[in-house]
Design a protein around this motif. Structure first.
Motif, short mmCIF file in Angstrom:
data_model
loop_
_atom_site.label_atom_id
_atom_site.label_comp_id
_atom_site.label_asym_id
_atom_site.label_seq_id
_atom_site.Cartn_x
_atom_site.Cartn_y
_atom_site.Cartn_z
N ALA A 251 1.64 1.63 -3.69
CA ALA A 251 0.51 1.90 -4.58
C ALA A 251 -0.16 3.25 -4.32
O ALA A 251 -0.50 3.98 -5.26
CB ALA A 251 -0.53 0.78 -4.46
N LEU A 252 -0.35 3.60 -3.03
CA LEU A 252 -1.12 4.81 -2.70
C LEU A 252 -0.44 6.10 -3.14
O LEU A 252 -1.09 6.94 -3.79
CB LEU A 252 -1.41 4.82 -1.19
N ARG B 136 -8.51 1.71 -6.90
CA ARG B 136 -7.33 1.26 -7.65
C ARG B 136 -6.11 1.01 -6.77
O ARG B 136 -5.45 -0.02 -6.92
CB ARG B 136 -6.98 2.27 -8.75
N PRO B 137 -5.73 1.92 -5.86
CA PRO B 137 -4.55 1.61 -5.03
C PRO B 137 -4.76 0.39 -4.15
O PRO B 137 -3.83 -0.38 -3.92
CB PRO B 137 -4.36 2.89 -4.20
N SER C 140 0.47 0.34 -13.03
CA SER C 140 0.85 1.71 -12.65
C SER C 140 1.12 2.56 -13.88
O SER C 140 0.75 3.75 -13.92
CB SER C 140 2.11 1.67 -11.77
N TYR D 252 -2.24 3.47 -15.43
CA TYR D 252 -2.92 4.52 -14.67
C TYR D 252 -2.30 5.89 -14.94
O TYR D 252 -3.01 6.91 -15.00
CB TYR D 252 -2.86 4.22 -13.17
N ALA E 30 -2.46 -3.06 -4.25
CA ALA E 30 -1.78 -3.54 -3.04
C ALA E 30 -2.24 -4.95 -2.66
O ALA E 30 -1.42 -5.83 -2.36
CB ALA E 30 -2.02 -2.58 -1.89
N TRP F 255 -0.69 6.37 -7.07
CA TRP F 255 -2.05 6.70 -7.53
C TRP F 255 -2.40 8.15 -7.17
O TRP F 255 -2.99 8.88 -7.98
CB TRP F 255 -3.05 5.73 -6.90
N LEU G 2 0.83 -1.21 0.00
CA LEU G 2 0.00 0.00 0.00
C LEU G 2 0.86 1.26 0.00
O LEU G 2 0.48 2.28 -0.57
CB LEU G 2 -0.93 -0.01 1.21
#
Length: 223
Positions: A105-106, A152-153, A215, A218, A157, A109, A102
């Motif tokens: 990813a967070l 999405r994030p 990623s 996105y 994750a 995003w 996370l």
């Protein structure tokens, strides 16, 4: 006997030292400096992989931001190293924890969203309503697209950590049944474990590639 099925994923290390997250940096320590200084077969192979990824990511992102493929290649390399290191005994699998996945990813995003909404607001609003949507369904489609964008994030994750946990958990379950089985079953168990290890090696590569390519997709949507 394990008291908890998921105890193999607990953040613990040898001698009860809190050095478990250092496994994230073991990939760098395992690469001798001579591989970087002197051209070798390993070096040529890694450059070939990087150039293949660069060409693929460049097609998705486009020529708008030069050098932007480097962050996704670095992301792929980091996740790949950690996935492979988790297959070795007594090495902490950092990518099986949401704390790491996370964290990767967070921010990615969030940076894409901030950049898109600040610089390409009209383009981002147009993404909320797919082309050809009937007027009666437009408000409903905006709600669906907003929810799919917000999760999405989380999906990035969870996908990575769940795939890492699933294979390790299956190997732990099969390995824990070894002492109570016969010789014939142990031989069969060894063959199954080797096949699972090969499968997990493939999953380690696939999941790092999936994380990096999603990623990239996105980021291409906000340009």
């Amino acid at each position: 006997m394990m008291t908890n099925l998921f105890s193999s994923f607990d953040p613990s290390s040898a001698l009860n030292l809190s050095l478990n997250w250092l496994s994230t940096f073991l990939g760098i320590m395992l690469i001798p400096s001579s591989f970087w200084l002197i051209p070798s077969r390993y070096n040529f192979l890694w450059i070939k992989i990087i150039m293949t990824l660069h060409n693929e990511f460049k097609l998705l992102i486009g020529p708008s931001i030069k050098g932007s493929t480097l962050i996704f290649i670095s992301l792929f390399s980091m996740i790949l190293f950690n996935n492979f290191l988790g297959l070795f005994p007594y090495i902490f699998t950092s990518t099986s924890h949401m704390v790491l996945t996370l964290t990767l990813a967070l921010p990615l995003w969030l940076s894409f969203m901030i950049y898109g909404w600040v610089n390409h607001t009209t383009h981002m609003l147009a993404h909320l309503v797919p082309q050809g949507t009937p007027p009666a369904l437009m408000s409903f489609m905006v709600l669906i697209e907003t929810i799919s964008n917000l999760i999405r994030p989380g999906t990035l994750a969870i996908r990575l950590s769940a795939n890492m946990i699933a294979g390790h958990l299956l190997m732990t379950l099969l390995g824990s049944t070894g002492p109570s089985t016969s010789i014939m079953m142990i031989n069969l168990l060894l063959v199954i474990q080797i096949l699972l290890l090969i499968l997990e090696s493939a999953v380690a590569v696939i999941q790092s590639y999936v994380f990096a390519i999603l990623s990239t997709l996105y980021s291409s949507e906000v340009n």
